[in-house]
Scaffold this active site. Structure first.
Site, PDB file in Angstrom:
ATOM      1  N   HIS A 131      -9.808  -0.294  -6.073  1.00  0.00           N
ATOM      2  CA  HIS A 131      -8.497   0.212  -6.486  1.00  0.00           C
ATOM      3  C   HIS A 131      -7.451  -0.891  -6.404  1.00  0.00           C
ATOM      4  O   HIS A 131      -7.684  -1.947  -5.830  1.00  0.00           O
ATOM      5  CB  HIS A 131      -8.066   1.393  -5.606  1.00  0.00           C
ATOM      6  N   LYS A 135      -2.728   0.963  -3.169  1.00  0.00           N
ATOM      7  CA  LYS A 135      -3.337   2.191  -2.647  1.00  0.00           C
ATOM      8  C   LYS A 135      -3.342   2.160  -1.130  1.00  0.00           C
ATOM      9  O   LYS A 135      -3.815   1.199  -0.513  1.00  0.00           O
ATOM     10  CB  LYS A 135      -4.760   2.361  -3.182  1.00  0.00           C
TER      11      LYS A 135
END
Length: 231
Positions: A131, A135
């Site tokens: 990600h 995040k």
């Protein structure tokens, strides 16, 4: 449909753009104390806030019988309490670790593959998720869902980030700039590898799924999942 956005980061802004394109109205963009807002004006709330705020945001809506669609991860130790409050107030709730249509299908594929592989112990299963660097939680909620599905048919006892024990399911989490979300399930044997992979190209798939879920949830009562929405 009049929507209260709980959280107004990158995902909230994407939801706003797509929801308005579908003819909906964003009436609140809540990033501070939710008690300041007259939630009764909203038909539904969509929560992509932060872990520390999610439980209070969601349950405040329930107490005013505002249906909630939530994709915030990192707060699920309080999920059962949220469900109880939802039911006590005759409200409605959909939580998903990932609202993408493709990921919902990927979840089903993961369960089927895990069932098929349970009789082949020479294949060692692992999960990798990648990600963007913003995040906040690791592993991702989607990776945890995938792991829990695998554990239902596996001899592994639990999942663990960067696990090394034989009886633990290893999840590897990577953070790379500008990656919306990639999840890879690998079954490795001495002779070959079986792999399934989901790659998100943008946040639009996640946001659109949450909007579709909110459209479906309006006027309903109870606890639901994306599987209820799509199948």
């Amino acid at each position: 449909m009049k929507i209260a956005l709980l959280g107004y980061g990158k995902m909230g802004k994407t939801i706003e753009r797509l929801a308005e394109g579908r003819g909906h109205e964003i009436i609140f963009r809540i990033t501070d104390d939710i008690e300041k807002y007259d939630l009764q004006k909203a038909d539904v709330a969509i929560d992509f806030s932060v872990p520390d705020a999610a439980f209070n945001n969601i349950t405040t809506c329930f107490r005013q019988q505002i249906p909630v669609v939530s994709g915030t991860t990192g707060w699920l130790q309080q999920y059962d309490d949220a469900v109880k409050i939802c039911e006590e107030n005759n409200s409605a709730f959909i939580y998903a670790s990932n609202f993408s249509l493709g990921v919902t299908l990927f979840f089903e594929l993961n369960k089927q593959l895990a069932q098929m592989m349970k009789n082949f112990p020479e294949y060692k299963v692992g999960i990798e998720e990648i990600h963007h660097t913003q995040k906040l939680d690791a592993p991702s909620g989607t990776a945890i869902t995938l792991a829990e599905q695998i554990l239902e048919t596996s001899e592994k006892k639990a999942w663990k980030l960067d696990a090394v024990a034989e009886d633990e399911l290893r999840i590897t989490a990577k953070r790379i700039e500008n990656v919306p979300g990639t999840h890879i399930i690998s079954y490795d044997s001495p002779v070959d590898t079986i792999k399934i992979e989901h790659i998100a190209h943008s946040r639009d798939g996640f946001a659109l799924g949450a909007i579709v879920a909110a459209e479906w949830l309006q006027h309903k009562k109870g606890i639901f999942s994306m599987k209820d929405v799509l199948f």
